[in-house]
Structures are given as structure tokens and as C-alpha cells.
Design an enzyme around this catalytic site. Structure first.
Site, PDB file in Angstrom:
ATOM      1  N   SER A  11      -7.225 -24.608 -81.856  1.00  0.00           N
ATOM      2  CA  SER A  11      -7.917 -25.025 -83.074  1.00  0.00           C
ATOM      3  C   SER A  11      -8.945 -26.116 -82.814  1.00  0.00           C
ATOM      4  O   SER A  11      -9.097 -27.049 -83.590  1.00  0.00           O
ATOM      5  CB  SER A  11      -6.903 -25.496 -84.109  1.00  0.00           C
ATOM      6  OG  SER A  11      -6.157 -26.581 -83.580  1.00  0.00           O
ATOM      7  N   GLY A  12      -9.656 -26.029 -81.675  1.00  0.00           N
ATOM      8  CA  GLY A  12     -10.803 -26.904 -81.450  1.00  0.00           C
ATOM      9  C   GLY A  12     -12.037 -26.267 -82.076  1.00  0.00           C
ATOM     10  O   GLY A  12     -11.929 -25.338 -82.891  1.00  0.00           O
ATOM     11  N   LEU A  13     -13.200 -26.733 -81.679  1.00  0.00           N
ATOM     12  CA  LEU A  13     -14.429 -26.228 -82.296  1.00  0.00           C
ATOM     13  C   LEU A  13     -14.593 -24.721 -82.082  1.00  0.00           C
ATOM     14  O   LEU A  13     -15.024 -24.005 -82.993  1.00  0.00           O
ATOM     15  CB  LEU A  13     -15.653 -26.983 -81.741  1.00  0.00           C
ATOM     16  CG  LEU A  13     -17.000 -26.551 -82.316  1.00  0.00           C
ATOM     17  CD1 LEU A  13     -17.027 -26.642 -83.831  1.00  0.00           C
ATOM     18  CD2 LEU A  13     -18.128 -27.387 -81.715  1.00  0.00           C
ATOM     19  N   ALA A  14     -14.228 -24.225 -80.907  1.00  0.00           N
ATOM     20  CA  ALA A  14     -14.389 -22.795 -80.632  1.00  0.00           C
ATOM     21  C   ALA A  14     -13.510 -21.964 -81.570  1.00  0.00           C
ATOM     22  O   ALA A  14     -13.982 -21.043 -82.243  1.00  0.00           O
ATOM     23  CB  ALA A  14     -14.059 -22.495 -79.169  1.00  0.00           C
ATOM     24  N   GLY A  46     -20.487 -38.193 -78.169  1.00  0.00           N
ATOM     25  CA  GLY A  46     -21.956 -38.154 -78.121  1.00  0.00           C
ATOM     26  C   GLY A  46     -22.590 -37.226 -79.124  1.00  0.00           C
ATOM     27  O   GLY A  46     -23.362 -37.656 -79.990  1.00  0.00           O
ATOM     28  N   GLU A 113     -29.710 -37.944 -74.033  1.00  0.00           N
ATOM     29  CA  GLU A 113     -28.663 -38.265 -73.056  1.00  0.00           C
ATOM     30  C   GLU A 113     -29.140 -37.930 -71.655  1.00  0.00           C
ATOM     31  O   GLU A 113     -30.135 -37.216 -71.488  1.00  0.00           O
ATOM     32  CB  GLU A 113     -27.386 -37.467 -73.374  1.00  0.00           C
ATOM     33  CG  GLU A 113     -26.660 -38.009 -74.587  1.00  0.00           C
ATOM     34  CD  GLU A 113     -25.363 -37.270 -74.874  1.00  0.00           C
ATOM     35  OE1 GLU A 113     -25.203 -36.133 -74.399  1.00  0.00           O
ATOM     36  OE2 GLU A 113     -24.523 -37.836 -75.587  1.00  0.00           O
ATOM     37  N   ARG A 281     -23.922 -39.729 -63.063  1.00  0.00           N
ATOM     38  CA  ARG A 281     -22.475 -39.717 -63.219  1.00  0.00           C
ATOM     39  C   ARG A 281     -21.688 -39.352 -61.962  1.00  0.00           C
ATOM     40  O   ARG A 281     -20.779 -40.056 -61.560  1.00  0.00           O
ATOM     41  CB  ARG A 281     -22.147 -38.646 -64.254  1.00  0.00           C
ATOM     42  CG  ARG A 281     -21.247 -39.100 -65.331  1.00  0.00           C
ATOM     43  CD  ARG A 281     -20.951 -37.935 -66.211  1.00  0.00           C
ATOM     44  NE  ARG A 281     -21.038 -38.391 -67.595  1.00  0.00           N
ATOM     45  CZ  ARG A 281     -20.651 -37.655 -68.631  1.00  0.00           C
ATOM     46  NH1 ARG A 281     -20.200 -36.433 -68.440  1.00  0.00           N
ATOM     47  NH2 ARG A 281     -20.728 -38.138 -69.836  1.00  0.00           N
ATOM     48  N   HIS A 342     -12.755 -34.907 -66.735  1.00  0.00           N
ATOM     49  CA  HIS A 342     -13.389 -34.906 -68.057  1.00  0.00           C
ATOM     50  C   HIS A 342     -13.662 -33.499 -68.583  1.00  0.00           C
ATOM     51  O   HIS A 342     -13.456 -33.222 -69.753  1.00  0.00           O
ATOM     52  CB  HIS A 342     -14.696 -35.676 -67.937  1.00  0.00           C
ATOM     53  CG  HIS A 342     -15.382 -35.941 -69.237  1.00  0.00           C
ATOM     54  ND1 HIS A 342     -14.736 -36.496 -70.317  1.00  0.00           N
ATOM     55  CD2 HIS A 342     -16.668 -35.743 -69.632  1.00  0.00           C
ATOM     56  CE1 HIS A 342     -15.602 -36.623 -71.327  1.00  0.00           C
ATOM     57  NE2 HIS A 342     -16.765 -36.162 -70.944  1.00  0.00           N
ATOM     58  N   ARG A 377     -22.006 -29.448 -65.691  1.00  0.00           N
ATOM     59  CA  ARG A 377     -22.340 -29.315 -67.108  1.00  0.00           C
ATOM     60  C   ARG A 377     -23.354 -30.371 -67.531  1.00  0.00           C
ATOM     61  O   ARG A 377     -23.202 -31.553 -67.226  1.00  0.00           O
ATOM     62  CB  ARG A 377     -21.075 -29.496 -67.943  1.00  0.00           C
ATOM     63  CG  ARG A 377     -21.315 -29.566 -69.434  1.00  0.00           C
ATOM     64  CD  ARG A 377     -20.054 -29.973 -70.172  1.00  0.00           C
ATOM     65  NE  ARG A 377     -19.728 -31.371 -69.914  1.00  0.00           N
ATOM     66  CZ  ARG A 377     -19.523 -32.277 -70.869  1.00  0.00           C
ATOM     67  NH1 ARG A 377     -19.587 -31.940 -72.138  1.00  0.00           N
ATOM     68  NH2 ARG A 377     -19.214 -33.525 -70.565  1.00  0.00           N
ATOM     69  N   SER A 382     -21.449 -28.532 -74.149  1.00  0.00           N
ATOM     70  CA  SER A 382     -20.148 -27.870 -74.300  1.00  0.00           C
ATOM     71  C   SER A 382     -19.815 -27.562 -75.761  1.00  0.00           C
ATOM     72  O   SER A 382     -19.325 -26.469 -76.067  1.00  0.00           O
ATOM     73  CB  SER A 382     -19.040 -28.692 -73.658  1.00  0.00           C
ATOM     74  OG  SER A 382     -19.279 -30.059 -73.814  1.00  0.00           O
TER      75      SER A 382
HETATM   76  C1  LIG Z   1     -13.436 -37.905 -74.762  1.00  0.00           C
HETATM   77  C2  LIG Z   1     -14.324 -36.676 -74.749  1.00  0.00           C
HETATM   78  C3  LIG Z   1     -15.642 -36.768 -75.200  1.00  0.00           C
HETATM   79  C4  LIG Z   1     -16.470 -35.632 -75.202  1.00  0.00           C
HETATM   80  N1  LIG Z   1     -17.747 -35.727 -75.699  1.00  0.00           N
HETATM   81  C5  LIG Z   1     -18.499 -34.595 -75.805  1.00  0.00           C
HETATM   82  C6  LIG Z   1     -19.784 -34.619 -76.438  1.00  0.00           C
HETATM   83  O1  LIG Z   1     -20.236 -35.651 -76.914  1.00  0.00           O
HETATM   84  N2  LIG Z   1     -20.506 -33.462 -76.495  1.00  0.00           N
HETATM   85  C7  LIG Z   1     -20.035 -32.275 -75.988  1.00  0.00           C
HETATM   86  O2  LIG Z   1     -20.732 -31.260 -76.075  1.00  0.00           O
HETATM   87  N3  LIG Z   1     -18.825 -32.230 -75.386  1.00  0.00           N
HETATM   88  C8  LIG Z   1     -18.047 -33.341 -75.292  1.00  0.00           C
HETATM   89  N4  LIG Z   1     -16.819 -33.278 -74.707  1.00  0.00           N
HETATM   90  C9  LIG Z   1     -16.312 -31.959 -74.290  1.00  0.00           C
HETATM   91  C10 LIG Z   1     -15.914 -31.145 -75.536  1.00  0.00           C
HETATM   92  O3  LIG Z   1     -15.257 -31.992 -76.436  1.00  0.00           O
HETATM   93  C11 LIG Z   1     -14.981 -29.992 -75.195  1.00  0.00           C
HETATM   94  O4  LIG Z   1     -15.483 -29.255 -74.133  1.00  0.00           O
HETATM   95  C12 LIG Z   1     -14.823 -29.062 -76.407  1.00  0.00           C
HETATM   96  O5  LIG Z   1     -14.427 -29.803 -77.512  1.00  0.00           O
HETATM   97  C13 LIG Z   1     -13.842 -27.946 -76.136  1.00  0.00           C
HETATM   98  O6  LIG Z   1     -13.580 -27.264 -77.356  1.00  0.00           O
HETATM   99  P1  LIG Z   1     -12.545 -26.069 -77.386  1.00  0.00           P
HETATM  100  O7  LIG Z   1     -12.526 -25.574 -78.785  1.00  0.00           O
HETATM  101  O8  LIG Z   1     -12.854 -25.135 -76.303  1.00  0.00           O
HETATM  102  O9  LIG Z   1     -11.156 -26.759 -76.991  1.00  0.00           O
HETATM  103  P2  LIG Z   1     -10.367 -27.982 -77.669  1.00  0.00           P
HETATM  104  O10 LIG Z   1     -11.189 -28.690 -78.654  1.00  0.00           O
HETATM  105  O11 LIG Z   1      -9.747 -28.783 -76.593  1.00  0.00           O
HETATM  106  O12 LIG Z   1      -9.210 -27.238 -78.467  1.00  0.00           O
HETATM  107  C14 LIG Z   1      -8.205 -26.532 -77.787  1.00  0.00           C
HETATM  108  C15 LIG Z   1      -7.129 -26.153 -78.783  1.00  0.00           C
HETATM  109  O13 LIG Z   1      -6.226 -25.222 -78.222  1.00  0.00           O
HETATM  110  C16 LIG Z   1      -4.899 -25.617 -78.510  1.00  0.00           C
HETATM  111  N5  LIG Z   1      -4.035 -25.016 -77.497  1.00  0.00           N
HETATM  112  C17 LIG Z   1      -4.139 -25.125 -76.150  1.00  0.00           C
HETATM  113  N6  LIG Z   1      -3.200 -24.371 -75.552  1.00  0.00           N
HETATM  114  C18 LIG Z   1      -2.500 -23.768 -76.533  1.00  0.00           C
HETATM  115  C19 LIG Z   1      -1.404 -22.865 -76.542  1.00  0.00           C
HETATM  116  N7  LIG Z   1      -0.817 -22.434 -75.419  1.00  0.00           N
HETATM  117  N8  LIG Z   1      -0.923 -22.443 -77.740  1.00  0.00           N
HETATM  118  C20 LIG Z   1      -1.480 -22.877 -78.904  1.00  0.00           C
HETATM  119  N9  LIG Z   1      -2.525 -23.726 -78.946  1.00  0.00           N
HETATM  120  C21 LIG Z   1      -3.023 -24.164 -77.766  1.00  0.00           C
HETATM  121  C22 LIG Z   1      -4.963 -27.106 -78.512  1.00  0.00           C
HETATM  122  O14 LIG Z   1      -3.849 -27.661 -79.137  1.00  0.00           O
HETATM  123  C23 LIG Z   1      -6.275 -27.326 -79.245  1.00  0.00           C
HETATM  124  O15 LIG Z   1      -6.078 -27.184 -80.625  1.00  0.00           O
HETATM  125  C24 LIG Z   1     -15.979 -34.403 -74.705  1.00  0.00           C
HETATM  126  C25 LIG Z   1     -14.671 -34.329 -74.254  1.00  0.00           C
HETATM  127  C26 LIG Z   1     -13.835 -35.442 -74.279  1.00  0.00           C
HETATM  128  C27 LIG Z   1     -12.422 -35.295 -73.800  1.00  0.00           C
END
Ligand SMILES: Cc1cc2nc3c(=O)[nH]c(=O)nc-3n(C[C@H](O)[C@H](O)[C@H](O)COP(=O)(O)OP(=O)(O)OC[C@H]3O[C@@H](n4cnc5c(N)ncnc54)[C@H](O)[C@@H]3O)c2cc1C
Length: 538
Positions: A11-14, A46, A113, A281, A342, A377, A382
Site C-alpha cells: 500500500s505504498g504509492l505504487a 524531497g 535536486e 552522493r 536507501h 537512480r 522513484s
Molecule cells: C527516507 C526516504 C526518503 C525518500 N525520498 C524520496 C523522494 O523524495 N523522492 C522519490 O522519488 N523517492 C524517494 N524515496 C524512495 C521512494 O520513497 C520509494 O522508492 C517509493 O516510495 C516506493 O514505493 P512503493 O509503492 O514501491 O513501495 P512502498 O512505499 O515501500 O510500499 C510498500 C508496501 O508494501 C507492503 N508490503 C511489503 N511486503 C508485503 C507483504 N509480503 N505482504 C503485504 N504487504 C507487503 C508494505 O507494508 C508497504 O505498504 C525515499 C525513500 C526513503 C526511505
């Protein structure tokens, strides 16, 4: 057995983007292993990179991305992402994300950036991810077509092949309810891995606890190819303190004159690079790693105390407050810092619509390897990738004919018992994260990689036995996946006989003329903890 059109894991952005885009027509189940908002997306600071002004251009965004990627970006995918930037950001604005506006309200404020040739980062103050996550999560929770299952962790995918059905498809997943300890079977026409990154495989990481690479491990076990896992991005400065988990010290501290020192106060960056603290970096991270390993010290220090106190306070209020809570006054004292894992550039190989090697299975967000990031990256690409591929996968799903999912076997626990001790899980987890940090960190050597692989195999046998004989738990599922991901990182690093982008090997310090992705094929390797063993199907 539950049955849905679309099963989204994460439940992240994707995951949130895809959920909202398919729920117009489909019945959706969204599972998340903790609270919906426990995600890296929620922590992003960011912002999101996109071409939003006339003086910027798609070509410039593509160019910047390709330069960062050190020859390994997929040019077509990079174009696709850059071209869809504006449209996906406009969708977020329409959904109500409160991005920061210009002072005169003439439009949205954009920042620039490192690595970007233009101002193109749209943001919500310094907590962009939180603003996006909060807005979308509320809509998802309210949506009549979306069932949200929190505290549910996906354990393994259900492929037709594994359950003896004549088809190549993915049919759903086994999901453990962390509150009851029961495993349920969820059938779906389309299954989406949106499980995020792998930071928890390392001792120090900026990632939240949920970033354990579950999606990559599940896809690999199910038979998908995994690519470019050696390219792990390390942030140079994360707060080092026993009570401070994952607190990032922004690059802006160095930008405003902060210097890096050894414990005795000696400055060391000028010896590593003419740009000193302002070097890119990966160079700063590598220099810190070099000094720490050479001297056997636990951390280095970032010192901004020579600046006037009110300057430090007004520029870095959040860092000041957090450090003060831990007894560090950054206007007077240096900040203890370490580099930290990271971002994972590699992942499950996907095409332009987020499709994996298995029909019916998609991977989007950080867990996927689309080809956008190449060997490194570019900042803020991302979150954009989550949006663009969330949308592309949704369109692909909506364009397909409805199909039947056959009845699926239940998870069988008749041969397992309750675990007799949990200590083996915490011990092995700590051991893994420590040797991955020491042997597969920022600077690699053949010897260190071989040592790491040897240890992974020892832990694998122990965890394998545990997994086969005992009732599974959240931590056990995560440890099993972390071991799998660690093995994939080490094997990818071993295959690359050069230094490129984020991968640096002392044994192969040069870059080869041709840029070739590292693609691991499941059939070529003995897959770690492959079958379910004790957990048989009916
Ligand atoms: C501190 C920090 C700052 C950042 N700043 C930036 C920025 O400014 N700009 C940018 O572009 N990127 C940034 N990034 C990177 C970016 O945040 C991530 O790459 C992006 O949010 C990933 O999104 P996602 O939806 O793929 O995964 P996530 O947002 O990590 O979500 C993953 C989800 O999957 C769930 N999950 C995982 N495994 C399971 C499972 N087995 N069963 C059920 N649920 C599960 C988790 O609980 C979570 O809800 C940053 C990252 C960090 C850590």
C-alpha cells in the site's frame, strides 16, 4: 477462499495508484502487512520529478536520467516515464494532494535536486510522501470497490504450475493474517506485487521496517527473472544512534557548509575528492565507508556547529529537534552519521505495462526493475516510476477480458507445530544484516562476496528447517525473504566484473565498454527455500 478481480500486495504509492485506477471497474483487495501508511512512500521527503514548465523539456529529463544511470537505463522506458510525468502529477493534484505553491500563488513551487538540469521536483514542503500517501490512502479506504486488509502479509504466490493446474498463470496468493495467525487463500485474475524495497537486508537503512524485499523473493520463487540487484543506493548520512532508527540527515546540511570528520575531529573528504563534502552522493558514501572500515570506527561525524545557531535552527528545524531528543545539540556538537541503504535499483523484471514473466502477475514500484534507473537512480524519479507504472498496469488490466479463477488449494498446517523458540529468527536476522553491511556494502571484493554467500547458505539451512516444521509468523516470512534477496544481491554482484554506477568492486575498479544488465534466471539457480515443505497443499 476469497475471490477478487485484482489482488494488490502493498500500500505504498505504487499499490494505492493502481488500486484507485482499477477500482472504477474491478473488485479489488489491497493487502498491507502493517498499517496502510507503513511504507517508504510515506517517508519520502524531497518530491516527485516531472517536466512541468515550458523552460524544461522531456529530452532534458531523459538526458539527466540516462547520465545518472551510467549506461544501463532502458532508453525507451526512460522516455515513457518522462513523457507521462506531467499527466500523472496532474492526477495527484486532481485527487487533492496539497503540493506547495509559489509564494505569489502563480503555480506550484519546484525545487532542483542533484543530477537534475532544471527545477522539476514538485513537493509538499519537506514531507511530500506523507501528503501523497495520506491523500490516496483516505480515498482507498472509502472506496466501495476496495477491501483493505491491514496486518496481512502475503507469504507466497499461487501459480497454476505449483498447484498442478494446466496453465502458466498466477492465480492469487497465500496471505497470513498477523492478528489470528491463520493463512488464507486469495484468488485473483490479476495479482500485483507493489511491495517496495529491500533496505532491511542491511544493518543501516533509511527504509521503514516493512522494506524486506518480499515481492522480489516471492516472484523469484514463483519463477520470475530478477535483474540488477547489485545496484543498491546508499545515502551517505543517516543519524547513528542506538535509539534512532532510520533518520536521514539531508544533503542540504553539507550544502550549507557542514563538514565530515573522524572521531578526533580531522576532516577527511578533501583527500578523497576535490569537491570534498559536496562530491556526489556515491563518492561521499564510499569515502565514509572507506574511513570506517580502515579504522574500525562505528561512525563519522557531520559538523555544522561552526555556523551561527539561529542559522542552523532556521534551516534544519526537524533535524535539530530530533537530535536534541537524543541529547545532541547540533548548534554546538557534531552529528554522528553512517551511510545507509536507501534504494534498490534492481528487482523483478517487467515490461512497459508492469507485466512480469508470469501471466496475470504484475510488479510495480521499487520492487520492479523496469529499466528506468539503470546503475544509479536519479533523485525523485522513484515516486514518478510508481505513478507511471501504476497507471500503465491499471490500463493493461482494464483492457483484458474477464477470466475464471479455478478453486485453489488451502494452506495446510497439519504437519507443523508452534515454534519452540523465536531467538533463532532474531539472531539470524541480526547476523544477516551485519555481514551484508560488512561484506556486500558500498565497496565490494570477490573475497567479501564469497564470505557473504557462504554465510547466507548456512543461515538458509537453519531457516529452511524452521520454516518447514513450524507455524509461520510475520518475522519468519520476512527473514526467509531477506535471505533470498541477500542471495540475489550477492549473486548479481558476483556476476558483474566491473565497477559501474552504484556497484563498486576493488577487484574490478574499471568500467567495461559495454553496459549489460545482470539478469538472474530462476531455472539456472538452486532456488533458496523453494517449496513449501511442511506446508503441503490438499
Ligand atoms: C527516507 C526516504 C526518503 C525518500 N525520498 C524520496 C523522494 O523524495 N523522492 C522519490 O522519488 N523517492 C524517494 N524515496 C524512495 C521512494 O520513497 C520509494 O522508492 C517509493 O516510495 C516506493 O514505493 P512503493 O509503492 O514501491 O513501495 P512502498 O512505499 O515501500 O510500499 C510498500 C508496501 O508494501 C507492503 N508490503 C511489503 N511486503 C508485503 C507483504 N509480503 N505482504 C503485504 N504487504 C507487503 C508494505 O507494508 C508497504 O505498504 C525515499 C525513500 C526513503 C526511505
Amino acid at each position: 477462499m476469497r475471490q477478487y478481480d485484482v489482488l494488490i500486495i502493498g500500500s505504498g504509492l505504487a499499490g494505492l495508484t493502481l488500486a484507485l485506477k482499477v477500482a472504477t471497474e474491478k473488485k479489488v483487495c489491497l493487502v498491507s502487512k502493517r498499517n496502510v501508511n507503513d511504507s517508504a512512500s510515506n517517508w519520502a521527503q524531497g518530491g516527485i520529478a516531472a517536466v512541468l514548465t515550458d523552460d524544461d523539456s522531456i529530452e532534458a529529463h531523459i538526458h539527466d536520467t540516462l547520465i545518472a544511470g551510467a549506461g544501463l537505463c532502458d532508453a525507451e522506458v526512460t522516455r515513457l516515464v518522462a513523457e507521462h510525468g506531467r499527466e500523472t502529477v496532474e492526477w495527484l493534484i486532481a485527487e487533492g494532494v496539497p503540493f506547495t505553491r509559489e509564494d505569489d500563488d502563480s503555480g506550484f513551487h519546484l525545487t532542483r535536486e542533484g543530477g537534475h538540469s532544471h527545477r522539476r521536483i514538485i513537493h509538499a514542503a519537506d514531507a511530500t510522501g506523507h501528503a501523497v500517501q495520506k491523500t490516496l490512502a483516505e480515498k482507498v479506504r472509502e472506496h466501495a470497490n476496495i477491501d483493505v486488509l491491514e496486518d496481512h502479509i502475503a507469504v507466497d504466490l499461487i501459480t497454476a504450475r505449483k498447484v498442478g493446474i494446466e496453465s502458466a498463470e498466477c492465480l492469487g496468493a497465500y496471505v497470513l493474517d498477523n492478528t489470528t495467525g491463520k493463512v488464507m487463500t486469495i484468488g485473483a485474475q490479476h495479482t500485483i506485487l507493489a511491495t517496495g524495497g529491500t533496505g532491511k537486508v542491511y544493518l543501516y537503512t533509511t527504509n521503514p521496517d516493512v522494506s524486506t524485499g518480499d515481492g522480489i523473493a516471492m516472484a523469484w520463487r514463483a519463477g520470475c527473472r530478477v535483474a540488477n540487484m547489485e545496484f543498491i543506493q546508499f545515502h551517505p548520512t543517516c543519524l547513528y544512534h542506538p535509539q534512532a532508527k532510520s533518520f536521514l540527515i539531508t544533503e542540504a546540511v553539507r550544502g550549507e557548509g557542514g563538514i565530515l570528520t573522524l572521531p578526533d575531529g580531522t576532516r577527511f573528504m578533501p583527500e578523497h575528492d576535490a569537491r570534498a563534502e559536496l562530491a556526489p552522493r556515491d563518492i561521499v558514501a564510499r569515502a565514509i565507508d572507506f574511513e570506517m572500515k580502515k579504522r574500525g570506527i562505528d561512525c563519522v561525524y557531520l559538523d555544522i556547529s561552526h555556523q551561527p545557531a539561529d542559522f542552523v535552527l532556521s534551516h534544519f528545524p526537524t533535524i535539530y529537534r530530533r537530535c536534541m531528543e537524543l541529547g545532541i545539540d547540533i548548534t554546538k556538537q557534531p552529528i554522528p552519521v553512517v551511510p545507509a541503504a536507501h534504494y534498490c535499483c534492481g528487482g523483478i523484471m517487467t515490461d512497459h505495462a508492469g507485466r512480469t514473466d508470469i501471466p496475470g502477475l504484475y510488479a510495480i514500484g521499487e520492487t520492479a526493475c523496469t529499466g528506468l534507473h539503470g546503475a544509479n537512480r536519479l533523485a525523485s524519479n522513484s515516486l514518478l516510476e510508481c505513478l507511471v507504472f501504476g497507471q500503465a498496469a491499471a490500463e493493461d488490466i482494464l483492457s483484458q477480458a474477464v477470466k475464471d479463477v479455478p478453486p485453489l488449494p488451502y494452506w495446510d498446517e497439519s504437519r507443523v507445530t508452534d515454534a519452540d523458540e523465536e531467538i533463532i529468527i532474531t539472531h539470524n536476522w541480526n547476523e544477516l544484516r551485519r555481514f551484508m553491511w560488512n561484506y556486500v556494502g558500498i565497496v565490494r571484493t570477490n573475497k567479501r562476496l564469497a564470505r557473504a554467500l557462504h554465510r547466507i547458505h548456512m543461515l538458509r539451512d537453519e531457516v529452511h528447517e524452521f520454516y518447514s516444521n513450524f507455524r509461520i509468523s510475520n518475522n519468519l516470512v520476512e527473514l526467509r525473504n531477506l535471505l533470498q534477496v541477500a542471495e540475489l544481491i550477492v549473486k548479481s554482484a558476483m556476476e558483474r566484473h566491473e565497477s559501474r554506477g552504484l556497484h563498486y568492486s576493488k577487484d574490478y575498479p574499471d568500467m567495461l565498454p559495454d553496459a549489460v544488465p545482470t539478469v538472474l534466471e530462476p531455472s539456472n539457480y538452486y532456488s533458496l527455500l523453494d517449496s513449501q515443505h511442511g506446508h503441503h497443499h490438499h
